[in-house]
Structure formats: structure tokens, C-alpha cells
Design an enzyme around this catalytic site. Sequence first.
Site, PDB file in Angstrom:
ATOM      1  N   MET A 276     -41.474  -9.845  12.201  1.00 29.49           N
ATOM      2  CA  MET A 276     -42.320 -10.714  13.013  1.00 29.49           C
ATOM      3  C   MET A 276     -43.568 -10.008  13.539  1.00 29.49           C
ATOM      4  O   MET A 276     -43.988 -10.228  14.677  1.00 29.49           O
ATOM      5  CB  MET A 276     -41.499 -11.274  14.181  1.00 29.49           C
ATOM      6  CG  MET A 276     -40.284 -12.069  13.747  1.00 29.49           C
ATOM      7  SD  MET A 276     -40.689 -13.438  12.635  1.00 29.49           S
ATOM      8  CE  MET A 276     -41.363 -14.592  13.828  1.00 29.49           C
TER       9      MET A 276
ATOM     10  N   HIS B 167     -40.588 -16.932   3.370  1.00 28.58           N
ATOM     11  CA  HIS B 167     -41.082 -17.833   4.413  1.00 28.58           C
ATOM     12  C   HIS B 167     -40.302 -19.143   4.334  1.00 28.58           C
ATOM     13  O   HIS B 167     -40.119 -19.690   3.240  1.00 28.58           O
ATOM     14  CB  HIS B 167     -42.586 -18.088   4.217  1.00 28.58           C
ATOM     15  CG  HIS B 167     -43.146 -18.992   5.270  1.00 28.58           C
ATOM     16  ND1 HIS B 167     -43.382 -18.552   6.552  1.00 28.58           N
ATOM     17  CD2 HIS B 167     -43.475 -20.299   5.240  1.00 28.58           C
ATOM     18  CE1 HIS B 167     -43.844 -19.563   7.276  1.00 28.58           C
ATOM     19  NE2 HIS B 167     -43.916 -20.634   6.498  1.00 28.58           N
TER      20      HIS B 167
ATOM     21  N   GLY C  42     -31.346 -10.513  10.500  1.00 23.62           N
ATOM     22  CA  GLY C  42     -31.195  -9.800   9.240  1.00 23.62           C
ATOM     23  C   GLY C  42     -30.283 -10.448   8.215  1.00 23.62           C
ATOM     24  O   GLY C  42     -29.720  -9.758   7.366  1.00 23.62           O
TER      25      GLY C  42
ATOM     26  N   ASN D 140     -31.246 -12.403   5.721  1.00 26.79           N
ATOM     27  CA  ASN D 140     -31.875 -12.213   4.398  1.00 26.79           C
ATOM     28  C   ASN D 140     -31.734 -10.766   3.935  1.00 26.79           C
ATOM     29  O   ASN D 140     -31.475 -10.510   2.756  1.00 26.79           O
ATOM     30  CB  ASN D 140     -33.347 -12.624   4.449  1.00 26.79           C
ATOM     31  CG  ASN D 140     -33.513 -14.120   4.288  1.00 26.79           C
ATOM     32  OD1 ASN D 140     -33.249 -14.663   3.213  1.00 26.79           O
ATOM     33  ND2 ASN D 140     -33.903 -14.796   5.358  1.00 26.79           N
TER      34      ASN D 140
END
Length: 219
Positions: A95, A114, A17, A19
Site C-alpha cells: 500500500m 489489483h 498477505g 495473495n
Amino acid sequence: MSTPARKRVAVLVSGGGSNMAALIAAAADPAFPAEIVRVICNRPDAGALAKAAAAGVETVIIDHRSYSDRETFDAAVDAALVAAETDIVCLAGFMRLLTPGFVEKWRDRMINIHPSLLPSFKGLHTHARALEADVTLHGCTVHFVRAEMDMGPIIVQAAVPVIDGDTAETLAARVLAAEHRIYPQALAAVASGRAVVDGERVVHTGGGEPPAAFVWPPA
Ligand code: GRF
């Protein structure tokens, strides 16, 4: 003139986590055009959960192993998004592949980060594959989500140099630092309406500088 309401953002995570934390930190500024209202996580043991809770953001665990198929899992995620009156969904190291119906429902309201310069290196192990391909520039991309994995109109990209002696780990760390820069930039552009999808590309409008791709770290 009244300030426009901040967009309500839910972040979908599966892992550490970092980001997500960058988005929460950016949104702590009242001038940021979005607020993070909920973090949804499919893994009860994910590090992201403690980080979100420490920042005072509500967390919801939707364990994919409790669902018999992707449709019912996605329906549960959708219900959690709707319950939080979500305007924009941010995938941040989430994911799970999402079903086309879910993606279509959130079309142009769901973005992903990404760790490559798309359309190169879709999928997993992007850093090792970039090293294997001997590219000299790697990077990261924030894009609107489409049903095909790691596809969709590009909002912001950052280029990151590959340095002699890099391993997948050192390159990943350099890219991750760039991810933390561009994800808040991209979310701000979308939430403020400065980045809109026109056809299948993103147009940056409304004055101000479009978020620029940059080389990280700067020279
Ligand atoms: C990031 O590299 C992101 O681009 C990829 O998965 C990683 C998640 O890292 N999709 P974190 O959970 O945000 O720390």
C-alpha cells in the site's frame, strides 16, 4: 536437457498477505518456474509476516515511517531486493506509491495485483465502487507496473459475477478467491518467459495455452 533456473521472486506486502501466501503455495511445487526468496513488508504489524515466516520464507521489515521521503524508502526497498538477487518483484497488497525512478529500474520485472477489471476502478474501495456503478461483472487484474497507479500491460484478468444482494465484503471475498487463482498463473507466465512485454502490451508466447480470463466461480 537441464531445467532452466527458477526465477528469484521477492513479494512486497503491507497487509494480511493472502495473495503472498498463494504465491508461496504455488512456488512450493518444484516445477513452478519461480521461487519466493524474500518477503518485504512496510508494516511491522502486518499479518503477512507471520504467514511468510511459517512458510519458511525470509522476511524483511522496512517501516516507511522511519524514512523522511519516498526516495529514501524506495532506495532501502531496492537495496533489499538487490541483496536477495531478485529477478521479479510481486506487489501483493503493497500500500505504498512507488517513485518513478524505482518503477523504471524494475520495469517489466515488477507485477501487481489489483482488485478490479482494469482500467475500471483504479485506486481504493473498488468493490464498493463496482456495486455503486451497478456493473454485473467485476474481477481482478495482474499487470506489469508503471509509474501511474494501477496502470501497465495486463497479464491476466479474471471476471467475477456481481450477485444480487452482494455487499462490498461478499464481493471482495469472491474476487479475492479469483486473485489467488490468477496471481500464480501470471507469475508463472512471466517467470517462464511465456508472457513478455511488446510495446505496451503483453504477448503470450512459447507454446501452451495463455493464461485465460475466467468467470469465478465456474458455472
Ligand atoms: C488484494 O485485494 C489485492 O488485490 C489488493 O489488496 C488486497 C490484499 O490482500 N491490492 P492480501 O494482503 O493479499 O490478503
